[in-house]
Design a protein around this motif. Sequence first.
Motif, PDB file in Angstrom:
ATOM      1  N   UNK A 181       2.765 -21.393  13.786  1.00 27.01           N
ATOM      2  CA  UNK A 181       1.615 -20.827  14.503  1.00 27.01           C
ATOM      3  C   UNK A 181       1.619 -19.325  14.324  1.00 27.01           C
ATOM      4  N   UNK A 182       0.441 -18.720  14.559  1.00 21.28           N
ATOM      5  CA  UNK A 182       0.345 -17.261  14.489  1.00 21.28           C
ATOM      6  C   UNK A 182      -0.536 -16.794  15.640  1.00 21.28           C
ATOM      7  N   UNK A 183      -0.196 -15.632  16.186  1.00 24.02           N
ATOM      8  CA  UNK A 183      -1.037 -15.066  17.236  1.00 24.02           C
ATOM      9  C   UNK A 183      -1.842 -13.905  16.689  1.00 24.02           C
ATOM     10  N   UNK A 184      -3.151 -13.939  16.902  1.00 26.53           N
ATOM     11  CA  UNK A 184      -4.000 -12.817  16.461  1.00 26.53           C
ATOM     12  C   UNK A 184      -4.118 -11.840  17.617  1.00 26.53           C
ATOM     13  N   UNK A 185      -3.779 -10.560  17.360  1.00 25.19           N
ATOM     14  CA  UNK A 185      -3.783  -9.564  18.430  1.00 25.19           C
ATOM     15  C   UNK A 185      -5.103  -8.808  18.549  1.00 25.19           C
ATOM     16  N   UNK A 216     -10.399 -12.341   7.269  1.00 26.39           N
ATOM     17  CA  UNK A 216      -8.939 -12.260   7.124  1.00 26.39           C
ATOM     18  C   UNK A 216      -8.444 -11.278   8.168  1.00 26.39           C
ATOM     19  N   UNK A 217      -7.414 -11.704   8.902  1.00 22.74           N
ATOM     20  CA  UNK A 217      -6.799 -10.775   9.854  1.00 22.74           C
ATOM     21  C   UNK A 217      -5.512 -10.262   9.224  1.00 22.74           C
ATOM     22  N   UNK A 218      -5.354  -8.928   9.111  1.00 20.78           N
ATOM     23  CA  UNK A 218      -4.156  -8.390   8.444  1.00 20.78           C
ATOM     24  C   UNK A 218      -2.880  -8.703   9.244  1.00 20.78           C
ATOM     25  N   UNK A 219      -1.755  -8.786   8.529  1.00 19.92           N
ATOM     26  CA  UNK A 219      -0.453  -9.041   9.184  1.00 19.92           C
ATOM     27  C   UNK A 219      -0.237  -8.146  10.401  1.00 19.92           C
ATOM     28  N   UNK A 232      -4.949 -14.812  20.244  1.00 19.36           N
ATOM     29  CA  UNK A 232      -5.484 -16.156  19.945  1.00 19.36           C
ATOM     30  C   UNK A 232      -4.460 -16.862  19.087  1.00 19.36           C
ATOM     31  N   UNK A 233      -4.048 -18.035  19.515  1.00 21.74           N
ATOM     32  CA  UNK A 233      -3.002 -18.754  18.792  1.00 21.74           C
ATOM     33  C   UNK A 233      -3.654 -19.727  17.802  1.00 21.74           C
ATOM     34  N   UNK A 266      -9.531 -11.589  21.428  1.00 19.01           N
ATOM     35  CA  UNK A 266      -8.065 -11.579  21.253  1.00 19.01           C
ATOM     36  C   UNK A 266      -7.541 -10.161  21.445  1.00 19.01           C
ATOM     37  N   UNK A 267      -6.402 -10.014  22.140  1.00 22.23           N
ATOM     38  CA  UNK A 267      -5.748  -8.716  22.322  1.00 22.23           C
ATOM     39  C   UNK A 267      -4.248  -8.928  22.186  1.00 22.23           C
ATOM     40  N   UNK A 268      -3.496  -7.808  22.230  1.00 24.99           N
ATOM     41  CA  UNK A 268      -2.029  -7.885  22.226  1.00 24.99           C
ATOM     42  C   UNK A 268      -1.518  -8.778  23.349  1.00 24.99           C
TER      43      UNK A 268
END
Length: 425
Positions: A134-138, A118-121, A79-80, A73-75
Amino acid sequence: MRKNHYHEEMLSVEDARKKILENFSILSTEKKLLLDSLGQILAENIIAKFPIPPLDNSAMDGYAVVSSDTIDATNNQPSKLKVIGSVPAGSVPTKKIKSGQSMRIMTGAPIPKGADAVIPFEETDEKTRNNLDYIGCNSEVKKGDNIRLSGEDVLKGEEILSSGVLIKDAHVGVIASLGKSKINVIKKPVISIISTGDEILEPGEKIKPGKIYNSNAYSIASMVTSNGGIPNIIGTASDSEESLNMLLDMAYNSDLIVTSAGVSKGDYDVVKDVLFKRGKIKLWSVRMRPAKPLAFGVLDINGKSIPHLGLPGNPVSAMIAFEQFGIPAIKVMLGKKDILKSSFKIIIDDEIINYDNRRVYARAIVFKGEDGKLHAKLTGNQSSGVLTSMSKANALAICTEDREKINIGEEINAIFLDDIDDLFF
Ligand code: AMP
Ligand code: MG
């Protein structure tokens, strides 16, 4: 005319202290509120009944995820993941996470089943997105990232603190974290303080000719408190055996009775006479200056044997004698291991004269010299009546018995009166 003749053997400071401390031992235990136990000796082993943290929990505010979902996953290519709920601190997640899913989670909240990181905000697109279903992980997170594991601090059944520990700030915190509000500690000794002398007035009273204010009871009580004991100021006896006996009777509930004055060779020095009549005298005189006349014995107070330290009346002598003999006794009763203060080398910038082979405790101000070493200057008039020589001092510079004079520039031992950290204020 003296009624009693005492055999006056002058003991060294060490021998006197040994003779005195033989009469003291560690006190029994008491149950105390945790917050009131600071500085006392723990009298039980503290065992963890549960692990700390109790559950795996989040170290960050963010999203609990399945780490393999975030690979690469990147900016630009986030990953959604679907957000299936949120876990605030203090709650327990009821849902389980599967691949492709996540849960919003706050620091300290338990990790939901199925999640392994855990992925930080800050590493998500939460701030810029409208649809928070949904959330996208950068970025990528690895298994275990930002998770504090159960038992990482303390394991269940682990002995966290052992009996005999001196309770410090962090110990209070650790015991609190185990859910305990009361603990067993060694009792604080009660030190009864009796002043003697027809000339003594209490601070707050109107000054009268020929009278002086009582300072000994106040300085000694303060020393008791700062060394972990409980001072019990009983009052001031006049220079009569009857008056002193009356006050002594009121001190039945103490672990040590301290009197001031009345131990030298004056006409009205009744402390000696009373100690002689209602107790066992152990020593009279110590090879030190100040505080050569010093009484120690065991008194019979209503059938109870209570140690008695008879301090000299001169305010400096009283404090130095209490520092050398009273405080170590308090420490023994508290169960402390380090009974004596350590000494430090200092360079003396004033002469110390010793004219009769005693150990001289000179009141001194220790400071850091331009050479980076510790130096000490004396605090002026060293008479044992000059209490300001003590209040200006942060240390006692020691001239040993075998020296007639310490010359300027010599390196000698000193003991600090203040906490090391407060020394140069
Ligand atoms: P004494 O041992 O009775 O000969 O007292 C020695 C000196 O200490 C005298 O100058 C006393 O006035 C003084 N002194 C005695 N008791 C106290 C006290 N509680 N506070 C201050 N000075 C005292
Ligand atoms: Mg007197």
